[in-house]
Design a protein around this motif. Structure first.
Motif, mmCIF file in Angstrom:
data_model
loop_
_atom_site.group_PDB
_atom_site.id
_atom_site.type_symbol
_atom_site.label_atom_id
_atom_site.label_comp_id
_atom_site.label_asym_id
_atom_site.label_seq_id
_atom_site.Cartn_x
_atom_site.Cartn_y
_atom_site.Cartn_z
ATOM 1 N N LYS B 8 68.482 -11.515 99.309
ATOM 2 C CA LYS B 8 68.193 -10.605 100.393
ATOM 3 C C LYS B 8 66.674 -10.559 100.509
ATOM 4 O O LYS B 8 66.035 -9.725 99.874
ATOM 5 N N GLU B 77 69.958 -5.785 108.398
ATOM 6 C CA GLU B 77 71.276 -6.178 107.913
ATOM 7 C C GLU B 77 72.347 -5.427 108.700
ATOM 8 O O GLU B 77 73.487 -5.872 108.796
ATOM 9 N N HIS B 79 75.263 -3.042 109.404
ATOM 10 C CA HIS B 79 76.372 -2.912 108.476
ATOM 11 C C HIS B 79 77.084 -4.243 108.422
ATOM 12 O O HIS B 79 77.515 -4.759 109.441
ATOM 13 N N HIS B 80 77.122 -4.834 107.256
ATOM 14 C CA HIS B 80 77.764 -6.129 107.040
ATOM 15 C C HIS B 80 77.237 -7.194 107.989
ATOM 16 O O HIS B 80 78.001 -7.928 108.589
ATOM 17 N N GLY B 81 75.932 -7.239 108.140
ATOM 18 C CA GLY B 81 75.346 -8.308 108.941
ATOM 19 C C GLY B 81 75.380 -8.064 110.429
ATOM 20 O O GLY B 81 75.019 -8.935 111.211
ATOM 21 N N HIS B 82 75.824 -6.881 110.862
ATOM 22 C CA HIS B 82 75.817 -6.599 112.297
ATOM 23 C C HIS B 82 74.473 -6.036 112.710
ATOM 24 O O HIS B 82 74.348 -4.859 113.031
ATOM 25 N N TYR B 96 73.002 -13.610 111.372
ATOM 26 C CA TYR B 96 72.556 -13.017 110.117
ATOM 27 C C TYR B 96 73.076 -13.873 108.975
ATOM 28 O O TYR B 96 74.281 -14.115 108.868
ATOM 29 N N GLU B 98 74.177 -14.429 105.368
ATOM 30 C CA GLU B 98 74.581 -13.683 104.173
ATOM 31 C C GLU B 98 73.942 -14.294 102.927
ATOM 32 O O GLU B 98 73.821 -13.653 101.895
#
Lengths: 737, 263
Positions: B8, B77, B79-82, B96, B98
């Motif tokens: 990250k 990021e 939420h969860h890459g959104h 995005y 991961e």
């Protein structure tokens, strides 16, 4: 099969739904964007072999090490050199834009001669022989001393070659462009007895008292100062900034003390008053290693009580008292001066007052203090043999009056030259060389500088860029830029250790340019006899390699040579004055006379405001102008379109009926300009500030014609003690446009 | 070979050290083939992936204070890459990762609808209104590692992703799957003369960025260091650029607050 309405519609709708669910539309949008982006005019950077070359940047006197990233034979990027003692990997905005100064449109691509007001191509040999002819002619008339040279520095082989050429030719008129170096060198000479330059051990100091110096605005070697500043943040060092305007330095300091501009010297004496009165000074240094203290003490005690100083400086009495105590009680306090980036020398008395503070706390030649460094001594060329014409010429006084008469201590007084030329019937300068400098932009009162230069029959510029001075020259003999040439980089501004850097060719010359050192050698050889004999080298590279001797290999490999074990001499050996001690006073310059703040030019009635310049890292204000990347970063509150914005306090603006972004006419005794207004709370009421580095008429379209050159609006003010320019601002008026 | 742990990558900018000198901006321009035009004083049109903002505390003389705030892409990021921009892109031109936490921008996929520009709360995305032009000869300084962008395309800071690719290639050649902390650094981090920018893996407790801000990954990476803050924290964008400051007024500029709202 019968196609009825129903099956037709099912087919069409089904087809549409099918297509929409298939990857086809996505593929098509993707392809469409690709197709519409590949046009023949979009450059595709070519790939190639990657390599890195270490060198030294010479765009300012900072002397940073650089690592140049190359693809085949192209410079792609300039980065800071890791492990270099000055900048250790960091790099400033100008250094980063260096590749644009190699490939940019501001380059002079071949030697040029001005014919009927227009530049025409000329071959190198023709140009050199024409200049040589003119020089021979002057010399045969016994006017060799009418040749002068203006250079950006007087250290290193290139300035020394010019100096040597002038000497053996018969002219004492080698002139360095003005800066705080002049004032600091003179301060060291008078107080320490040292012929050399100051080193500031800023990394080890824990209390910096800066009198309007742009500690993080480009004073000294910029990257080094940034690093020191970050160190102070980490280790609890304090920075106190005394300045009329909230500069970046003031904003980042631990305390900003706003002061009436031009009164910094009085504050220094006021601080000394408290330190002496409360016996906070270092008595061991003062009693054993200094002279003149008692006389100086009387002067300070009588004239600079906190009440008097508060009145002069506009600073509260209690602030002065506590500042003096904090300074004296810090373990390694250091007082520095020289406004902004230090392009204007300043009042000698002010410099001496500030340096006396360092002496009071005994922080001279000590860790975290100011060090008196000797001149570099690596240039040892064979003794000059001169003919009678040369000796006669050398006996003439300098045209700028430095070193004799009123100003026996000054080495160079370029600020006086324009007036001297303009007031003479026939210009006392008949031929002028300009190298590593752009006086038609950087000197105050540019109009009179240009007028003076136009009166000189032969002006030769060696600038690699089409700058303001090159524009009015008769010949431009373009030097290679720093990425194309060898050059030694002598000690760095303010660095505390002896260091020599080597700038080396990273790529082949892009254009038909020639190393200025080679031009001088060739010129000398073409003149024969003693002059030719004074230059026993075939080429500049030959000269440089011989000069650097056993340091050459280290320099080529490492990029720099430094004496890392260097320590300043102890107090007992550190002073080479007549008394062999630190001298608080100097009678020759009448240093005990009253300190009167330098008054800005112009009367208060017609010019109620005061205009001061400010320096910014994003605006190169020296002999090099901003490349496209750097000018791109300038904020829209500084430059909007072609208009410069001046900073003014909202209260002052209100009185004048001016609002944010509005046009106004700015007038000073030297000139006027149309400007825009930017309201800024961080500036003292009654004062307006303007950035340096704008208002170029030359260079490329990215820089030319944007804003106003501050130097067009100010004139020089001669320091009665030294002759140097001390103007820190000028009276002005501002009216709605 | 063992699957490497997801990275990250993030940045910590010490605003007490930043001097506003502009080196980061130009380092970025030179590294990423950013074009330049004759007049760049309209900052809405001026392309700069890294932009340094000047903040003022608004107090009158002599209590005025200023602070500079460098602003690269926040690589949210969400939420969860959104991240805001990723979720609106109709062309899948931005994504995005991961694997690295980097929000990519694929120029050849972008068709210039500029939804992402509207969605981005940080104004990091810039649109090419004109074809880039390098005056004759100046194209020589273009880097082959980054493609040149066309008119009609949105661009933004990539955390110098090409540098990640190059160092990963090098590591793989040497049989390594992991990078050293200093192997992959962005151009602005490397250039900053004040050492105000720190770059590294926020998932790696050994990395300086982690130690500086102590991200709480259970709360979307919210910093545990009280000196640290992120811009517009309350939007839930979970940006990966953190700022450090010791000045309260600077910290209070991290978001828009109502007059009687407490932080």
């Amino acid at each position: 099969m019968k196609i009825d309405r129903r099956s037709f519609l099912s087919f069409v709708i089904g087809g549409a739904a099918g297509t929409a669910l298939s990857p086809l539309p996505w593929k098509l949008t993707d392809d469409l964007s690709i197709w519409t982006q590949t046009w023949p005019w979009v450059p595709v950077p070519t790939d190639g072999e990657v390599s890195y070359v270490n060198s030294v940047c010479t765009l300012c006197p900072g002397g940073c090490g650089i690592t140049v990233r190359k693809i085949d034979n192209r410079v792609v990027k300039i980065e800071g050199m890791k492990g270099h003692p000055v900048n250790d990997g960091g790099i400033c905005i100008l250094g980063l834009s260096g590749a644009q100064l190699l490939y940019g449109q501001m380059r002079v691509r071949e030697p040029l001669k001005k014919v009927n007001g227009r530049f025409k191509k000329i071959s190198w040999d023709e140009a050199i022989s024409e200049i040589s002819k003119k020089l021979v002619e002057l010399r045969s008339k016994g006017e060799s001393y009418k040749v002068a040279c203006i250079a950006g520095s007087d250290r290193g082989t290139v300035p020394e070659l010019f100096n040597r050429f002038l000497t053996v030719y018969g002219s004492p008129n080698f002139i360095r462009t003005p800066s705080i170096q002049d004032s600091y060198e003179l301060t060291l000479h008078l107080m320490h007895g040292v012929q050399g330059m100051p080193g500031f051990d800023v990394e080890n100091s824990d209390f910096i008292l800066s009198f309007s110096s742009g500690v993080i605005d480009g004073w000294g070697s910029p990257v080094r100062m940034f690093k020191a500043n970050s160190n102070w943040r980490d280790n609890g060092g304090k920075v106190i900034q005394v300045e009329p305007r909230l500069s970046n330095t003031a904003a980042k300091s631990d305390k900003w003390i706003a002061i009436n501009p031009g009164t910094e010297g009085a504050l220094a004496l006021g601080l000394a008053h408290i330190i002496i009165k409360e016996s906070l000074y270092n008595s061991s240094f003062v009693n054993n290693y200094s002279t003149g203290f008692n006389r100086w003490k009387r002067h300070v005690m009588d004239g600079y009580s906190p009440e008097i100083v508060a009145k002069i400086t506009g600073i509260d009495k209690s602030v002065i008292v506590s500042l003096a105590r904090d300074f004296a009680r810090a373990s390694k306090p250091l007082a520095i001066c020289g406004r902004g980036q230090g392009w204007t020398p300043g009042s000698l008395k002010e410099f001496m007052a500030v340096n006396a503070l360092n002496a009071l706390v005994g922080n001279i030649n000590k860790e975290g203090g100011i060090w008196g460094l000797a001149e570099p001594d690596y240039i040892n060329w064979p003794e000059l043999e001169m003919d009678s014409a040369a000796s006669r010429g050398m006996q003439e006084g300098r045209i700028d009056g430095a070193g004799s008469g009123e100003y026996p201590h000054a080495k160079y007084l370029l600020n006086r030259l324009p007036e001297i030329i303009n007031s003479a019937e026939v210009s006392p300068v008949q031929a002028l060389f300009v190298t590593g400098s752009n006086p038609c932009y950087t000197l105050p009162d540019t109009a009179s500088v240009k007028k003076a230069f136009e009166r000189i029959p032969l002006v030769v510029s060696f600038s690699p860029y089409i700058d303001e001075t090159a524009e009015i020259a008769d010949f431009i003999l373009p030097n290679h830029v720093f990425l194309e040439r060898y050059e030694d980089v002598p000690p760095v501004a303010g660095f505390q250790k002896p260091i020599i850097g080597l700038s080396k060719p990273v790529v082949d010359p892009q254009f038909n340019t020639k190393h200025v050192g080679d031009v001088i050698i060739q010129l000398a050889k073409s003149m024969g006899d003693f002059i030719a004999n004074a230059f026993p080298w075939e080429t500049y590279e030959d000269c440089l390699q011989t000069t650097l001797g056993d340091k050459w290999d280290t320099l080529v490999q490492e990029g720099y040579w430094t004496d890392s074990n260097f320590a300043p001499p102890a107090w007992a050996q550190g002073f080479e004055t007549a008394s062999t001690k630190f001298e608080f006073t100097n009678d020759e310059i009448n240093s005990l006379s009253r300190f009167s703040p330098v008054k800005p030019e112009g009367d208060e009635a017609s010019y109620p405001l005061v205009l001061i310049p400010y320096d910014s890292m994003r605006l190169a204000s020296g002999f090099i102008g901003d490349p496209p990347f750097a000018i791109k970063t300038v904020e829209d509150t500084v430059l909007k379109g072609k208009d410069v914005l001046i900073e003014i306090n909202p209260a002052t603006a209100k009185k004048l009926g001016l609002a944010e972004g509005r046009y106004a006419n700015l007038t000073t005794p030297k000139g006027s300009a149309k400007v825009k207004v930017h309201l800024f709370d961080g500036i003292m009421p009654g004062i307006i500030a303007m950035p340096r580095g704008l208002g170029h008429t030359a260079y490329d379209k990215f820089l030319a014609g944007k804003g106003i050159n501050f130097n067009e609006l100010i004139g020089p003010v001669e320091d009665t003690a030294s002759g140097h320019d001390t103007a820190w601002g000028i009276s002005a008026k501002l009216a709605k446009a | 070979m063992k699957q490497e742990k997801a990275k990250k990558y993030g940045m910590v900018i010490d605003l007490d050290k930043c001097t506003g000198c502009g080196s980061c901006m130009v380092a970025c321009m030179a590294e990423n083939n950013v074009p330049f035009r004759e007049d760049e004083s309209d900052k809405l049109l001026s392309i700069a992936w890294m932009r340094v903002y000047k903040l003022t505390n608004g107090k009158p003389f002599p209590d005025t204070d200023i602070c500079y705030l460098p602003r690269p892409c926040m690589h949210c990021e969400g939420h969860h890459g959104h991240s805001p921009c990723v979720s609106v892109c109709p062309a899948t031109a931005t994504d995005y990762s991961e694997e690295t936490g980097i929000v990519s921008q694929i120029y050849t996929r972008c068709f210039g609808c500029r939804y992402c520009m509207a969605a981005c709360p940080y104004h990091v995305r810039l649109f090419n209104w004109w074809d880039p032009v390098w005056p004759d000869g100046m194209e020589k300084s273009l880097s082959p590692n980054v493609s040149v962008r066309m008119r009609g395309v949105v661009e933004k800071c990539s955390f110098c992703f090409h540098r990640y690719q190059l160092t990963m290639d090098k590591a793989h050649m040497e049989g390594r799957r992991e990078l050293e902390e200093d192997e992959y650094q962005t151009a602005c981090t490397q250039a900053c003369p004040a050492g105000a920018i720190t770059f590294g893996d926020l998932n790696n407790p050994k990395h300086t960025v982690y130690r500086m801000v102590k991200p709480d990954h259970k709360q979307g990476g919210k910093p545990k260091n009280p000196k640290a803050f992120r811009l517009l924290e309350r939007l839930g964008t979970n940006p990966k650029v953190y700022y450090l400051t010791s000045r309260e007024w600077v910290r209070s500029m991290d978001d828009n607050y109502l007059k009687n709202e407490s932080k």
